[in-house]
Design an enzyme around this catalytic site. Structure first.
Site, PDB file in Angstrom:
ATOM      1  N   ASP A   1       0.856  -1.198   0.000  1.00 17.42           N
ATOM      2  CA  ASP A   1       0.000   0.000   0.000  1.00 17.42           C
ATOM      3  C   ASP A   1       0.892   1.248   0.000  1.00 17.42           C
ATOM      4  OD1 ASP A   1      -3.292   0.074   0.892  1.00 17.42           O
ATOM      5  OD2 ASP A   1      -2.211   1.987   0.798  1.00 17.42           O
TER       6      ASP A   1
ATOM      7  N   ASP B   1       4.299   2.218  -4.249  1.00 17.31           N
ATOM      8  CA  ASP B   1       3.330   2.802  -5.182  1.00 17.31           C
ATOM      9  C   ASP B   1       3.330   1.898  -6.414  1.00 17.31           C
ATOM     10  OD1 ASP B   1       1.953   4.168  -7.084  1.00 17.31           O
ATOM     11  OD2 ASP B   1       3.051   6.062  -6.863  1.00 17.31           O
TER      12      ASP B   1
ATOM     13  N   ASN C   1      -5.710  -5.262  -5.996  1.00 20.02           N
ATOM     14  CA  ASN C   1      -6.910  -4.641  -5.425  1.00 20.02           C
ATOM     15  C   ASN C   1      -6.821  -3.109  -5.379  1.00 20.02           C
ATOM     16  OD1 ASN C   1      -9.292  -4.419  -3.387  1.00 20.02           O
ATOM     17  ND2 ASN C   1      -7.535  -3.530  -2.319  1.00 20.02           N
TER      18      ASN C   1
ATOM     19  N   TYR D   1     -12.620   5.948 -14.692  1.00 23.71           N
ATOM     20  CA  TYR D   1     -12.681   4.734 -13.854  1.00 23.71           C
ATOM     21  C   TYR D   1     -13.240   3.545 -14.636  1.00 23.71           C
ATOM     22  CZ  TYR D   1     -13.820   1.934  -9.667  1.00 23.71           C
ATOM     23  OH  TYR D   1     -13.912   0.945  -8.711  1.00 23.71           O
TER      24      TYR D   1
END
Ligand code: NAI
Length: 246
Positions: A35, A59, A86, A150
């Site tokens: 993360d 990243d 994810n 998106y």
């Protein structure tokens, strides 16, 4: 060399990623939690313990960082069993108001980041002749107003999944996608109450899904029993994607 079954989960610090992490730990995987959120990532280590999880601040859009992450994992562990892509972000707006920066950042995290992680995992899993990749897409790939960036990025994730299923099939690596609907996470909690109420009312179930609903589907696809399922997209959306819209 550590012989634990390794699962890498991106965006593991919060929301759906955290639920996936927790579920895979229950299924006896050692999770490498990836993360950008250092603080939340370190909390995971405290919560789950060093024997169950390690945290890597990476990243996923950065090619070098992703390559270094995989080099480190390969040096420490004997095999990578599972990769769950994810991590994802939203920057919604109608196209006439959307900036190039908001288009680029969504594409970079959701599509390029997943692609970079898949490329490094594929290089390793192809040699191992086993592995599972699960990409978290979204039912938004079907088309959502205000999400030209998106929706396009998640359509890309589904196409990526299908191509990799073809490329990696003969190496016994399966690649599938999950398309969640409305799930209660920090991402959706950032929406206004008005928007959220409308979205919930449009659900056949009249309620949001929980991060665990997605984690359960990931656990299924990550298991040893699903070798013959590949290139598929499983909807975890309370039925929102079915019906003729009346
Ligand atoms: P979230 O915003 O609650 O958590 C996402 C995590 O990804 C955060 O911990 C964040 O720090 C991390 N992240 C963001 N950019 C990153 C980067 N460049 N590198 C590494 N980590 C990064 O999001 P949520 O809701 O848990 O979503 C998880 C996935 O599920 C996303 O791909 C999202 O698009 C997808 N999804 C979510 C839905 C929902 O209703 N919450 C619906 C459909 C899909």
């Amino acid at each position: 060399m550590n012989k634990k079954r390794i699962a890498i989960v991106t965006g593991a610090a919060k929301g759906i990623g955290k639920a996936i992490t927790s579920r895979l730990i229950s299924d006896s995987f050692f999770v490498v939690a990836v993360d950008v959120d250092d603080k939340a990532g370190k909390k995971l280590v405290t919560e789950f313990g060093k024997t169950k999880l390690s945290f890597a601040k990476v990243d996923i859009c950065n090619e070098k960082s992703v390559q270094q992450l995989f080099e480190k994992i390969v040096n420490e562990y004997i095999e990578i069993s599972v990769l769950v892509n994810n991590a994802g972000i939203i920057r919604d707006n109608m196209i006439w108001k959307m900036s190039v920066e908001d288009f680029d950042s969504v594409m970079n995290v959701n599509l390029k980041g997943s692609w970079l992680m898949c490329r490094e995992a594929a290089r390793i899993m192809k040699e191992q002749k086993r592995g599972r990749i699960v990409n978290i897409a979204s039912r938004a790939w079907l088309g959502n107003k205000g999400q030209s960036n998106y929706s396009a990025s998640k359509a890309g994730v589904i196409a990526l999944t299908r191509v990799l299923a073809l490329e990696l099939g003969k190496y016994k690596v399966s690649v599938n996608a999950i398309a969640p609907g409305l799930i209660d996470t920090p991402m959706t909690q950032s929406l206004s109450k008005e928007v959220l109420d409308k979205l919930i009312a449009a659900q056949p179930t009249n309620e949001m899904g929980k991060p665990d609903d997605v984690a359960n589907a990931v656990a299924f696809l990550a298991s040893e029993q699903t070798q013959f399922i590949t290139g598929q997209t499983i909807y975890v959306d309370g039925g929102k994607s079915i019906g003729a819209g009346i």
